[in-house]
Design a protein around this motif. Structure first.
Motif, short mmCIF file in Angstrom:
data_model
loop_
_atom_site.label_atom_id
_atom_site.label_comp_id
_atom_site.label_asym_id
_atom_site.label_seq_id
_atom_site.Cartn_x
_atom_site.Cartn_y
_atom_site.Cartn_z
N PHE A 1 24.88 91.18 123.22
CA PHE A 1 25.86 92.29 123.22
C PHE A 1 26.04 92.89 121.84
O PHE A 1 26.73 93.90 121.70
CB PHE A 1 27.21 91.80 123.76
CG PHE A 1 27.97 90.92 122.81
CD1 PHE A 1 27.53 89.64 122.55
CD2 PHE A 1 29.11 91.38 122.16
CE1 PHE A 1 28.21 88.82 121.66
CE2 PHE A 1 29.79 90.58 121.26
CZ PHE A 1 29.35 89.29 121.01
N LYS B 1 44.60 92.27 129.98
CA LYS B 1 45.46 91.14 130.33
C LYS B 1 46.26 90.68 129.11
O LYS B 1 47.35 90.17 129.23
CB LYS B 1 44.60 89.99 130.85
CG LYS B 1 45.43 88.84 131.36
CD LYS B 1 44.59 87.78 132.02
CE LYS B 1 45.51 86.65 132.46
NZ LYS B 1 44.75 85.54 133.05
N ALA C 1 38.94 93.83 130.99
CA ALA C 1 39.95 93.10 131.77
C ALA C 1 40.67 92.08 130.87
O ALA C 1 41.89 91.91 130.94
CB ALA C 1 39.30 92.40 132.96
N LEU C 2 39.89 91.41 130.02
CA LEU C 2 40.47 90.44 129.08
C LEU C 2 41.49 91.13 128.17
O LEU C 2 42.62 90.65 128.00
CB LEU C 2 39.35 89.81 128.25
CG LEU C 2 39.78 89.01 127.03
CD1 LEU C 2 40.39 87.68 127.45
CD2 LEU C 2 38.56 88.75 126.12
N ALA D 1 33.19 86.28 121.71
CA ALA D 1 32.13 85.89 122.64
C ALA D 1 32.35 84.45 123.09
O ALA D 1 32.79 83.61 122.30
CB ALA D 1 30.76 86.00 121.96
N ILE E 1 39.03 80.57 127.50
CA ILE E 1 38.69 80.35 126.09
C ILE E 1 38.84 81.63 125.27
O ILE E 1 39.41 81.62 124.17
CB ILE E 1 37.27 79.76 125.96
CG1 ILE E 1 37.30 78.35 126.56
CG2 ILE E 1 36.81 79.73 124.50
CD1 ILE E 1 35.94 77.69 126.67
C1 LIG Z 1 34.48 88.94 127.58
C2 LIG Z 1 34.39 87.42 127.35
C3 LIG Z 1 34.60 87.15 125.86
C4 LIG Z 1 35.49 86.74 128.18
O1 LIG Z 1 35.46 85.34 127.88
P1 LIG Z 1 36.13 84.25 128.85
O2 LIG Z 1 36.39 83.02 128.04
O3 LIG Z 1 35.32 84.12 130.08
O4 LIG Z 1 37.51 84.95 129.23
P2 LIG Z 1 38.82 84.20 129.77
O5 LIG Z 1 38.42 83.05 130.64
O6 LIG Z 1 39.74 83.93 128.62
O7 LIG Z 1 39.42 85.33 130.71
C5 LIG Z 1 40.67 85.95 130.44
C6 LIG Z 1 40.79 87.14 131.38
O8 LIG Z 1 39.77 88.12 131.11
C7 LIG Z 1 39.36 88.73 132.34
N1 LIG Z 1 37.98 88.32 132.66
C8 LIG Z 1 37.20 87.48 131.97
N2 LIG Z 1 35.98 87.36 132.57
C9 LIG Z 1 36.02 88.16 133.66
C10 LIG Z 1 35.06 88.45 134.69
N3 LIG Z 1 33.84 87.89 134.71
N4 LIG Z 1 35.44 89.32 135.66
C11 LIG Z 1 36.67 89.89 135.66
N5 LIG Z 1 37.63 89.63 134.70
C12 LIG Z 1 37.29 88.79 133.73
C13 LIG Z 1 40.30 88.20 133.41
O9 LIG Z 1 41.47 89.02 133.41
C14 LIG Z 1 40.60 86.82 132.85
O10 LIG Z 1 41.81 86.26 133.36
P3 LIG Z 1 41.74 85.39 134.71
O11 LIG Z 1 40.61 84.42 134.60
O12 LIG Z 1 43.09 84.73 134.76
O13 LIG Z 1 41.54 86.40 135.82
C15 LIG Z 1 33.01 86.86 127.82
O14 LIG Z 1 32.76 87.32 129.12
C16 LIG Z 1 31.86 87.22 126.91
O15 LIG Z 1 31.54 86.49 125.96
N6 LIG Z 1 31.18 88.35 127.21
C17 LIG Z 1 30.01 88.77 126.40
C18 LIG Z 1 30.39 89.22 125.00
C19 LIG Z 1 31.31 90.43 125.05
O16 LIG Z 1 31.12 91.34 125.83
N7 LIG Z 1 32.32 90.45 124.13
C20 LIG Z 1 33.27 91.54 124.06
C21 LIG Z 1 32.75 92.69 123.30
S1 LIG Z 1 32.80 92.40 121.56
#
Ligand SMILES: CC(C)(COP(=O)(O)OP(=O)(O)OC[C@H]1O[C@@H](n2cnc3c(N)ncnc32)[C@H](O)[C@@H]1OP(=O)(O)O)[C@@H](O)C(=O)NCCC(=O)NCCS
Length: 141
Positions: free
Chosen positions: A23, A117, A113-114, A70, A80
């Motif tokens: 990403f 939230k 979404a994160l 990430a 996380i």
């Molecule tokens: C975005 C990212 C950091 C989320 O990490 P994560 O640890 O899975 O997130 P969390 O478990 O803390 O989720 C918190 C909230 O975010 C949202 N969320 C996270 N993953 C989601 C998914 N796959 N679908 C929908 N909502 C999602 C939800 O609201 C979630 O709350 P809930 O589980 O109670 O519904 C992860 O998916 C990632 O590393 N993505 C690739 C890198 C990236 O795009 N980084 C951001 C741009 S810099």
């Protein structure tokens, strides 16, 4: 999962995760300069030697910024990223006018979404901001 400060020893894990997720394309030098900047807060999520994710903030009061976050796919959807965000944001004082800004790809639904939230609100966009022409959505906390 415990959150702790990032060190240079973490950079191989950080770069490997960045490359797996695809990403972002920072090189080691860019991460090192963040580690050395006194306004940067660089965090790692790690439990008993298992590396799970990272986040980097610039904490500058009303002009703070989340640069990157990430989480390893093996550990996603366990709160996380939420913990990493909390660790950075709780150092800010919203009542005193501190803000945290970020930009994210319009199509990155999981990250958006994160952020939503966590109380970030979209306030604008930059059309064709990324190399591939995707729009950036601007968020403010
Ligand atoms: C975005 C990212 C950091 C989320 O990490 P994560 O640890 O899975 O997130 P969390 O478990 O803390 O989720 C918190 C909230 O975010 C949202 N969320 C996270 N993953 C989601 C998914 N796959 N679908 C929908 N909502 C999602 C939800 O609201 C979630 O709350 P809930 O589980 O109670 O519904 C992860 O998916 C990632 O590393 N993505 C690739 C890198 C990236 O795009 N980084 C951001 C741009 S810099």
């Amino acid at each position: 999962m415990p959150i702790r400060p990032m060190t240079e020893a973490d950079l191989s894990n950080v770069l490997a995760l960045q490359n797996t997720l695809g990403f972002q394309k920072w090189n080691e030098k860019q991460f090192l300069s963040e580690l050395r900047a006194n306004y940067a807060v660089c965090l790692i999520a790690e439990d008993t030697g298992t590396f799970a994710g990272y986040a980097i903030f610039h904490l500058m009061g009303s002009d703070s910024e989340l640069l990157t976050i990430a989480v390893d796919p093996k550990f996603q959807r366990r709160g996380i990223a939420f913990s990493l965000l909390y660790e950075g944001l709780h150092k800010l004082n919203r009542e005193n006018g501190d803000h945290c800004f970020l930009e994210v790809r319009e199509g990155n639904d999981r990250a958006r979404a994160l952020y939503e939230k966590h109380g970030f609100q979209a306030y604008g966009k930059r059309e064709r901001y990324y190399d591939d022409g995707e729009t950036a959505i601007l968020y403010k906390w």
